[in-house]
Design a protein around this motif. Structure first.
Motif, PDB file in Angstrom:
ATOM      1  N   UNK A 250       0.864  -1.144   0.288  1.00 17.82           N
ATOM      2  CA  UNK A 250       0.016   0.070  -0.034  1.00 17.82           C
ATOM      3  C   UNK A 250       0.852   1.338  -0.067  1.00 17.82           C
ATOM      4  N   UNK A 251       0.751   2.135  -1.162  1.00 18.05           N
ATOM      5  CA  UNK A 251       1.427   3.337  -0.957  1.00 18.05           C
ATOM      6  C   UNK A 251       0.506   4.518  -0.745  1.00 18.05           C
ATOM      7  N   UNK A 252       0.744   5.296   0.084  1.00 18.57           N
ATOM      8  CA  UNK A 252      -0.192   6.568   0.424  1.00 18.57           C
ATOM      9  C   UNK A 252       0.838   7.667   0.192  1.00 18.57           C
ATOM     10  N   UNK A 253       0.057   8.628  -0.659  1.00 19.53           N
ATOM     11  CA  UNK A 253       0.488  10.138  -0.942  1.00 19.53           C
ATOM     12  C   UNK A 253      -0.330  10.849  -0.066  1.00 19.53           C
ATOM     13  N   UNK A 254       0.112  11.318   1.191  1.00 22.39           N
ATOM     14  CA  UNK A 254      -1.023  12.069   1.952  1.00 22.39           C
ATOM     15  C   UNK A 254      -0.640  13.643   1.502  1.00 22.39           C
ATOM     16  N   UNK A 255       0.003  14.250   0.951  1.00 20.41           N
ATOM     17  CA  UNK A 255       0.182  15.478   0.285  1.00 20.41           C
ATOM     18  C   UNK A 255      -0.691  15.539  -0.725  1.00 20.41           C
ATOM     19  N   UNK A 256      -1.032  14.506  -1.543  1.00 22.03           N
ATOM     20  CA  UNK A 256      -1.935  14.631  -2.564  1.00 22.03           C
ATOM     21  C   UNK A 256      -3.004  14.035  -2.253  1.00 22.03           C
ATOM     22  N   UNK A 257      -3.279  13.233  -1.147  1.00 22.99           N
ATOM     23  CA  UNK A 257      -4.433  12.825  -0.746  1.00 22.99           C
ATOM     24  C   UNK A 257      -5.018  11.443  -1.635  1.00 22.99           C
ATOM     25  N   UNK A 258      -4.036  10.537  -1.892  1.00 27.91           N
ATOM     26  CA  UNK A 258      -4.609   9.372  -2.749  1.00 27.91           C
ATOM     27  C   UNK A 258      -3.577   8.207  -1.962  1.00 27.91           C
ATOM     28  N   UNK A 259      -4.180   6.995  -2.368  1.00 24.52           N
ATOM     29  CA  UNK A 259      -3.761   5.839  -1.897  1.00 24.52           C
ATOM     30  C   UNK A 259      -3.999   4.795  -3.027  1.00 24.52           C
ATOM     31  N   UNK A 429      -2.434   5.105 -21.894  1.00 27.76           N
ATOM     32  CA  UNK A 429      -2.268   6.406 -21.294  1.00 27.76           C
ATOM     33  C   UNK A 429      -3.609   7.128 -20.587  1.00 27.76           C
ATOM     34  N   UNK A 430      -3.219   7.525 -19.506  1.00 21.71           N
ATOM     35  CA  UNK A 430      -4.255   8.381 -18.748  1.00 21.71           C
ATOM     36  C   UNK A 430      -3.792   9.765 -18.528  1.00 21.71           C
ATOM     37  N   UNK A 431      -4.692  10.482 -18.469  1.00 21.14           N
ATOM     38  CA  UNK A 431      -4.420  12.119 -17.993  1.00 21.14           C
ATOM     39  C   UNK A 431      -5.533  12.647 -17.443  1.00 21.14           C
ATOM     40  N   UNK A 432      -5.091  13.291 -16.214  1.00 21.58           N
ATOM     41  CA  UNK A 432      -6.443  14.316 -15.749  1.00 21.58           C
ATOM     42  C   UNK A 432      -5.794  15.295 -14.687  1.00 21.58           C
ATOM     43  N   UNK A 433      -6.471  16.068 -14.083  1.00 14.08           N
ATOM     44  CA  UNK A 433      -6.155  17.119 -13.171  1.00 14.08           C
ATOM     45  C   UNK A 433      -6.964  16.648 -11.525  1.00 14.08           C
ATOM     46  N   UNK A 434      -5.869  16.872 -10.645  1.00 11.04           N
ATOM     47  CA  UNK A 434      -6.363  16.684  -9.421  1.00 11.04           C
ATOM     48  C   UNK A 434      -6.520  18.018  -8.885  1.00 11.04           C
ATOM     49  N   UNK A 435      -6.665  18.384  -7.370  1.00 13.59           N
ATOM     50  CA  UNK A 435      -6.613  19.590  -6.970  1.00 13.59           C
ATOM     51  C   UNK A 435      -5.532  20.455  -7.162  1.00 13.59           C
ATOM     52  N   UNK A 436      -4.328  19.975  -7.335  1.00 13.41           N
ATOM     53  CA  UNK A 436      -3.074  20.955  -7.536  1.00 13.41           C
ATOM     54  C   UNK A 436      -2.119  20.294  -8.423  1.00 13.41           C
ATOM     55  N   UNK A 462      -7.261  -0.156 -10.409  1.00 18.49           N
ATOM     56  CA  UNK A 462      -8.584  -0.076 -10.034  1.00 18.49           C
ATOM     57  C   UNK A 462      -8.694   0.326  -8.420  1.00 18.49           C
ATOM     58  N   UNK A 463      -7.234  -0.288  -7.588  1.00 21.53           N
ATOM     59  CA  UNK A 463      -7.370   0.156  -6.249  1.00 21.53           C
ATOM     60  C   UNK A 463      -7.116   1.526  -5.799  1.00 21.53           C
ATOM     61  N   UNK A 464      -6.693   2.532  -6.881  1.00 23.72           N
ATOM     62  CA  UNK A 464      -6.603   3.922  -6.689  1.00 23.72           C
ATOM     63  C   UNK A 464      -7.474   4.425  -6.224  1.00 23.72           C
ATOM     64  N   UNK A 465      -7.394   5.442  -5.040  1.00 23.18           N
ATOM     65  CA  UNK A 465      -8.410   6.012  -4.353  1.00 23.18           C
ATOM     66  C   UNK A 465      -7.872   7.511  -4.171  1.00 23.18           C
ATOM     67  N   UNK A 466      -8.916   8.690  -4.635  1.00 24.33           N
ATOM     68  CA  UNK A 466      -8.474  10.081  -4.198  1.00 24.33           C
ATOM     69  C   UNK A 466      -9.398  10.601  -3.344  1.00 24.33           C
ATOM     70  N   UNK A 467      -8.985  11.835  -2.904  1.00 19.49           N
ATOM     71  CA  UNK A 467      -9.798  12.484  -2.078  1.00 19.49           C
ATOM     72  C   UNK A 467      -9.855  12.124  -0.788  1.00 19.49           C
ATOM     73  N   UNK A 468      -8.774  11.519  -0.331  1.00 17.31           N
ATOM     74  CA  UNK A 468      -8.718  10.782   1.238  1.00 17.31           C
ATOM     75  C   UNK A 468      -8.299  12.050   2.050  1.00 17.31           C
TER      76      UNK A 468
END
Length: 472
Positions: A250-259, A429-436, A462-468
């Motif tokens: 499990x990899x968590x990126x707390x600054x960007x709020x995803x896991x 390929x995937x591309x999108x924008x998050x909060x920042x 499919x396990x990727x979660x945003x907005x955490x």
């Protein structure tokens, strides 16, 4: 490009004194004392490889998944930290070696191998056309079944190439070629010296040419075939055992709020300092004899500043369409251009996300967009890629996980035949924008990699979660 053939034949000598005499004449430099060697013994590949340990140590390189495309089995490097004469810090000066073992085309002779365009490109690609004349010598390498050695040919050239720090610099390159037991052995060596080569880097190439590569057997006999198959089976068992011992990560990126949960079948790699500067957040790759995959997630800030001035956000649509087309068609110049239909829902039950993979094993999902031999447009725009060809699509449901919603989401898949790659190469390929941040995600397969790693990569995406919201 001219080729000079001198017909010089080196015979491996037991006496160090005689060896050093030969090298002093060939290298035209003051020869340091004989070096001890560290060895890599591979009976399965019929080869034994040695690198100097003293007075200037070389180090084995960790296996790189990208090596499999060229048949590279082993690599080594000599990295300088300080230049001998000036005492200044080294800036990419050093030396590099790779051993590739490939299946030799039926009936290929040593002379034909030395003139083969693909064989020569294994050495010359790094020079990108800056190499000088190619010097061709006949040499002899050691063989355990032939006391007189096994015939080989070495190509030598000089020019400019990317050094150990990817900076353009003077480069000397050697390629030792041997054909035995239906295999093509290619020992590629580069030195990136200072003007006077005070550190003896070119001498190291001479040493490696004469002492590095040894064939365990040069005969096509039945005795060697049994152990070879046994070795392959043992490798498969070891690989399966390693997978069983690994666990999902499990990899968590707390600054960007995803896991994200990385499936245990995937091999996560360390990110270098230079890659961190490019905002690389995750890197996984692996390969075997049948194919390989790569998985990268980049997350540069949407707004980047230069001297305090805010720049414009990157154009996601252009990157996913016109820019991708230009890059893909250059690297896949011939053959069918293919895409795949996206599944209606993720494989993982209860998950809401557009981050998934097509079912590559389903022939009904496969669609040939431009057949081999048909004229391809030189340039395309977003409408061509999305509406006309269907390589890309704008995502309507922009969820990544239960709580995460992103903007400007686009995804695409292209597949084609890349020169010297087994089978087809498929890039998603995937591309999108998050909060920042503006995310760019790559998943690529070649050969039969989708069969081995496709499900694990689909599950990981499919396990990727945003907005955490994480609790400390």
């Amino acid at each position: 490009m001219s080729t000079r053939t001198h017909g010089r034949r080196f015979v491996r000598l037991a006496s160090c004194a005689l060896l050093l005499t030969v090298f002093a004449v060939g290298a035209l430099v003051l020869t340091p004392p004989a070096a001890e060697a560290k060895e890599w013994d591979s009976p399965k590949d019929n080869v034994l490889l040695s690198i100097p340990d003293a007075p200037a140590p070389w180090e084995w390189l960790n296996f790189n998944a990208q090596w499999t495309k060229a048949g590279i089995l082993k690599g080594a490097r000599r990295s300088l930290t300080k230049l001998k004469r000036t005492k200044e810090p080294a800036d990419g000066q050093g030396a590099l070696m790779h051993l590739a073992v490939r299946k030799a085309p039926e009936g290929m002779t040593l002379a034909a191998a030395a003139e083969d365009e693909d064989v020569r490109s294994f050495l010359l690609t790094r020079f990108k056309g800056s190499e000088g004349d190619i010097d061709t010598d006949e040499v002899t390498i050691e063989s355990g079944t032939n006391p007189e050695g096994h015939p080989a040919i070495v190509l030598r050239t000089e020019g400019t190439a990317a050094n150990l720090k990817a900076k353009k610099a003077a480069c000397t390159g050697y390629l030792l070629i041997a054909v035995a037991r239906g295999r093509l052995y290619l020992l590629r060596m580069y030195a990136f010296p200072t003007e006077d080569d005070d550190d003896g880097l070119v001498y190291d190439l001479d040493y490696l040419e004469a002492n590095c590569l040894r064939l365990i057997s040069s005969k096509d006999d039945k005795k060697t075939k049994g152990p070879e198959k046994k070795g392959d089976d043992e490798e498969k068992k070891d690989e399966a055992k390693k997978e069983e011992e690994r666990e999902d990560e499990v990899l968590e990126n707390r600054a960007q709020r995803w896991r994200i949960t990385i499936d245990k079948k995937l091999k996560r790699e360390d990110i270098t300092d230079d890659e961190k500067k490019d905002f690389l957040e995750l890197k996984c790759s692996d390969a075997d004899q049948k194919g390989g995959y790569a998985f990268y997630i980049y997350a540069p800030p949407t707004i980047q500043y230069t001297d305090g001035v805010a720049g414009k956000p990157a154009n996601i649509i252009k990157w996913m369409t016109a820019s991708w087309w230009q890059n893909f068609t250059v690297n896949h110049p011939k053959g069918d251009l293919i895409t795949y239909k996206w599944p209606k829902k993720p494989m993982t039950k209860g998950v809401k996300t557009f981050m998934t993979l097509p079912y590559f094993e389903d022939e009904k999902a496969r669609r040939v967009v431009i057949k081999d031999g048909k004229k391809r447009p030189v340039e395309v725009d977003a409408a061509d890629m999305i509406k006309k060809f269907g390589f890309c699509e704008k995502v309507k449901q922009k969820n990544i996980g239960k709580k995460g919603k992103v903007s400007e989401a686009v995804r695409g898949v292209m597949s084609g035949k890349r020169p010297r790659y087994p089978g087809h190469e498929t890039i998603v390929r995937f591309a999108f924008r998050g909060r920042a941040h503006s995310y760019r995600v790559f998943v690529s397969f070649y050969g039969e990699a989708t069969k081995k790693w496709g499900t694990a990569l689909r599950k990981t995406l499919e396990s990727w979660e945003f907005g955490l919201k994480f609790r400390d």
